[in-house]
Write an enzyme that holds these catalytic residues in place. Structure first.
Site, short mmCIF file in Angstrom:
data_model
loop_
_atom_site.label_atom_id
_atom_site.label_comp_id
_atom_site.label_asym_id
_atom_site.label_seq_id
_atom_site.Cartn_x
_atom_site.Cartn_y
_atom_site.Cartn_z
N HIS A 185 32.10 45.84 29.88
CA HIS A 185 33.28 44.97 29.67
C HIS A 185 34.17 45.43 28.51
CE1 HIS A 185 30.75 41.89 31.84
NE2 HIS A 185 31.92 41.66 32.39
N ASP A 257 40.88 46.39 41.80
CA ASP A 257 40.63 45.08 42.40
C ASP A 257 41.72 44.85 43.46
OD1 ASP A 257 40.89 42.21 42.84
OD2 ASP A 257 39.50 41.96 41.17
N HIS A 284 36.40 46.21 42.55
CA HIS A 284 36.02 45.03 41.76
C HIS A 284 36.32 43.78 42.58
CE1 HIS A 284 37.39 42.06 38.54
NE2 HIS A 284 36.22 42.41 38.05
O1 D8T Z 1 33.06 43.24 36.79
C1 D8T Z 1 33.16 42.02 36.80
O2 D8T Z 1 33.01 41.36 37.81
C2 D8T Z 1 33.49 41.30 35.49
O3 D8T Z 1 33.90 42.24 34.55
C3 D8T Z 1 34.59 40.29 35.71
O4 D8T Z 1 35.71 40.93 36.19
C4 D8T Z 1 35.03 39.60 34.43
O5 D8T Z 1 33.96 38.80 34.03
C5 D8T Z 1 36.31 38.78 34.62
O6 D8T Z 1 36.31 38.01 35.77
MG MG Z 2 33.51 44.31 35.10
#
Ligand code: D8T
Ligand code: MG
Length: 381
Positions: A185, A257, A284
């Site tokens: 993160h 994403d 993602h």
């Molecule tokens: O890879 C993941 O799923 C996490 O990094 C989420 O995107 C984050 O908690 C924000 O929603």
């Molecule tokens: Mg993530």
């Protein structure tokens, strides 16, 4: 056929859906959202809809160009997510109008199943082991875990050992034939990440995600050179131009994403760009059913696809989850840890419109948690 109406729905736990209706009754769904900023993206969709009403929905490429570039100011999470959701809905409409799944429109299937992974939490190794075991019993062959929550810029030996111990617990529960991915993160400094990667490398993670913050792409080549762990990033990148530097830096896995990076149109371009670098695609998706359906359509048609994230079992609040807004939840059962290709048209799911309309009446106000270190200073992620 003309676009007659664009509607948005703010639905729990933290999502925004859009519904585009045409004058001959074909309906497409999209999911334009940024976690914690859903209302802002809703406003952006409303502004973009002014242009779309009255236009031919099948001209997806042209609409994408105008919506993404026609406002002079480009890119970023809000605009790119608004365009992403609209783009998904236009592909859905096109597939439904022609009676074919979106992956057929993308060139046809290159695979029949898509491997998906589940998220596992737990601060204590024992708890994590239980969660991994539960996901293995549910059929999953891969999981993703957080490296850690609040971490100081450079961890103590005990903090580093705790991360290693948790990854080791996951590995033990998985055995050698399944995979664990580790999500940093961007919460670790590059120096700390370098040290932790070295320690977890023997546990053979599938990949280490966001090893540094997205704006620190210039630090990635050093990490790539010093670690055998494949690096992944992309949930906070919004288009081809954002992916070029991280791919050039040598990441192994690109994670756009579908609801942030310009939708199906742009993610397929990012996948092709990644292919030229020998990198794989792992979209993602801690989001809702429409974002996931769009991800799977891309996965079925993308040669350099690796694995798909999905949010089954992640409860951002108790009001709703991945399955709450579907007429038929079968496509997302993942009994064998895989999604199976179907010939259903468009995005391949049936959205429960009355459930969506009812959920929008209460809406949500989901916000990202603000984290602080023990000394009171802001902990960025
Ligand atoms: O890879 C993941 O799923 C996490 O990094 C989420 O995107 C984050 O908690 C924000 O929603
Ligand atoms: Mg993530």
């Amino acid at each position: 056929m003309k676009i007659a109406r664009v509607e948005t729905f703010l639905v729990p736990p933290r999502w925004l859906f859009c519904r585009i209706e045409t004058d001959d009754g074909v309906v497409g769904w999209g999911e334009p959202v940024v976690e914690g900023r859903a209302e802002v993206v809703r406003s952006a969709v409303e502004v973009l809809a002014e242009y779309l009403v009255g236009k031919d929905p099948l001209r997806i490429q042209d609409h994408w160009q105008v919506l993404s570039k026609g406002g002079f100011y480009r890119g970023g999470p809000v605009l790119s997510s608004a365009v992403a959701g609209i783009d998904q809905a236009l592909w859905d409409i096109t597939g439904r109008a022609l009676g074919v799944p979106v992956h057929t429109l993308l060139g046809g299937p290159v695979r029949d199943t898509v491997r998906v992974y589940a998220w596992v939490g737990g601060d204590e190794p024992e708890r994590l082991k239980e969660e991994v075991t539960a996901q293995v019993e549910a059929g999953f062959s891969a999981v993703k875990m957080n490296a850690a929550g609040r971490t100081p810029p450079i961890g103590s030996p005990a903090e580093t050992a705790a991360v290693v111990e948790r990854v080791a617990a996951a590995r033990e529960a998985l055995g050698p034939h399944r995979d664990v991915a580790v999500d940093f993160h961007g919460r670790f400094s590059a120096a700390n990440t370098r040290r932790v990667l070295h320690e977890i490398a023997p546990l053979h993670p599938l990949f280490a995600e966001e090893p540094v913050l997205p704006e620190q792409a210039h630090l990635l080549p050093g990490l790539v050179a010093t670690s055998s762990v494949p690096l992944a990033t992309g949930e906070r990148l919004y288009g081809r131009a954002d992916f070029l530097p991280v791919l050039t830096a040598g990441i192994a896995v690109a994670q756009p994403d579908l609801s942030h990076a310009g939708g199906i149109s742009e993610v397929t371009r990012i996948a092709s760009l990644a292919e030229t670098f020998g990198a794989h695609l792992a979209p993602h998706c801690p989001l809702g059913p429409i974002a996931l359906a769009a991800s799977l359509q891309v996965a079925f048609a993308t040669p350099n696809f690796l694995i798909q994230e999905q949010s089954r079992g992640i409860h951002y609040n108790k009001d709703a989850d991945l399955l709450s807004y579907l007429v038929d939840t079968e496509p997302f059962r993942f009994a064998d840890g895989q999604a199976h290709r179907t010939a259903l048209p468009g995005l391949g799911i049936a959205v429960d419109e009355s459930a969506v309309r009812a959920a929008d009446r209460s809406g949500h106000a989901w916000r990202n948690p603000v984290w602080r270190h023990a000394d009171g200073s802001f902990a960025e992620w």
